[in-house]
Design a protein around this motif. Structure first.
Motif, short mmCIF file in Angstrom:
data_model
loop_
_atom_site.label_atom_id
_atom_site.label_comp_id
_atom_site.label_asym_id
_atom_site.label_seq_id
_atom_site.Cartn_x
_atom_site.Cartn_y
_atom_site.Cartn_z
N ALA A 41 28.63 -12.64 -63.76
CA ALA A 41 27.75 -13.05 -62.66
C ALA A 41 27.95 -14.51 -62.31
O ALA A 41 28.01 -14.88 -61.13
N ALA A 42 28.08 -15.37 -63.32
CA ALA A 42 28.29 -16.79 -63.07
C ALA A 42 29.62 -17.02 -62.36
O ALA A 42 29.71 -17.85 -61.44
N ASN A 43 30.65 -16.30 -62.77
CA ASN A 43 31.95 -16.46 -62.13
C ASN A 43 31.94 -15.92 -60.70
O ASN A 43 32.56 -16.50 -59.81
N ALA A 44 31.23 -14.84 -60.46
CA ALA A 44 31.11 -14.31 -59.09
C ALA A 44 30.43 -15.34 -58.19
O ALA A 44 30.86 -15.56 -57.05
N THR A 45 29.39 -15.99 -58.70
CA THR A 45 28.71 -17.04 -57.93
C THR A 45 29.66 -18.19 -57.64
O THR A 45 29.73 -18.68 -56.50
N LEU A 46 30.39 -18.64 -58.66
CA LEU A 46 31.36 -19.72 -58.47
C LEU A 46 32.39 -19.37 -57.40
O LEU A 46 32.66 -20.18 -56.50
N LEU A 47 32.97 -18.17 -57.48
CA LEU A 47 34.00 -17.78 -56.52
C LEU A 47 33.43 -17.65 -55.11
O LEU A 47 34.06 -18.09 -54.14
N ASN A 48 32.23 -17.08 -54.98
CA ASN A 48 31.61 -16.96 -53.66
C ASN A 48 31.34 -18.34 -53.05
O ASN A 48 31.59 -18.55 -51.86
N ARG A 49 30.84 -19.26 -53.84
CA ARG A 49 30.55 -20.61 -53.34
C ARG A 49 31.83 -21.36 -53.00
O ARG A 49 31.88 -22.09 -52.01
N ALA A 50 32.85 -21.21 -53.82
CA ALA A 50 34.13 -21.87 -53.53
C ALA A 50 34.71 -21.36 -52.22
O ALA A 50 35.13 -22.14 -51.37
N ARG A 51 34.72 -20.06 -52.06
CA ARG A 51 35.25 -19.48 -50.81
C ARG A 51 34.44 -19.93 -49.60
O ARG A 51 35.01 -20.26 -48.56
N ALA A 52 33.12 -19.95 -49.73
CA ALA A 52 32.26 -20.39 -48.62
C ALA A 52 32.52 -21.84 -48.25
O ALA A 52 32.40 -22.22 -47.08
N ALA A 53 32.90 -22.65 -49.23
CA ALA A 53 33.18 -24.06 -48.99
C ALA A 53 34.62 -24.31 -48.56
O ALA A 53 35.02 -25.45 -48.34
#
Length: 68
Positions: A41-53
């Motif tokens: 879950a933490a990694n999914a959040t990281l990847l989603n935020r990185a992509r959004a940025a």
């Protein structure tokens, strides 16, 4: 330092951030394990935020080939 080492370019931080994920696959974690679930879950959040940025994301994974 030797004279040759003084001539080489110095390594340092790059000019652009990226996220590199190596072998974070369901194959390597147990479903239902609270630690594994939290890590995924933490990694999914990281990847989603990185992509959004607009930060590049690189996913490195093992691929198993059937020898037969």
């Amino acid at each position: 330092l030797t004279e040759r080492r003084k001539q080489l370019a110095r390594h340092g931080p790059g000019k652009r951030a990226a996220v590199v994920v190596i072998d974070l696959q369901r194959f390597f974690v147990r479903d239902g394990d609270p630690v594994c679930d939290a890590a995924m879950a933490a990694n999914a959040t990281l990847l989603n935020r990185a992509r959004a940025a607009g930060i590049p994301v690189f996913l490195i994974r093992n691929v198993f080939n059937d020898p037969g």
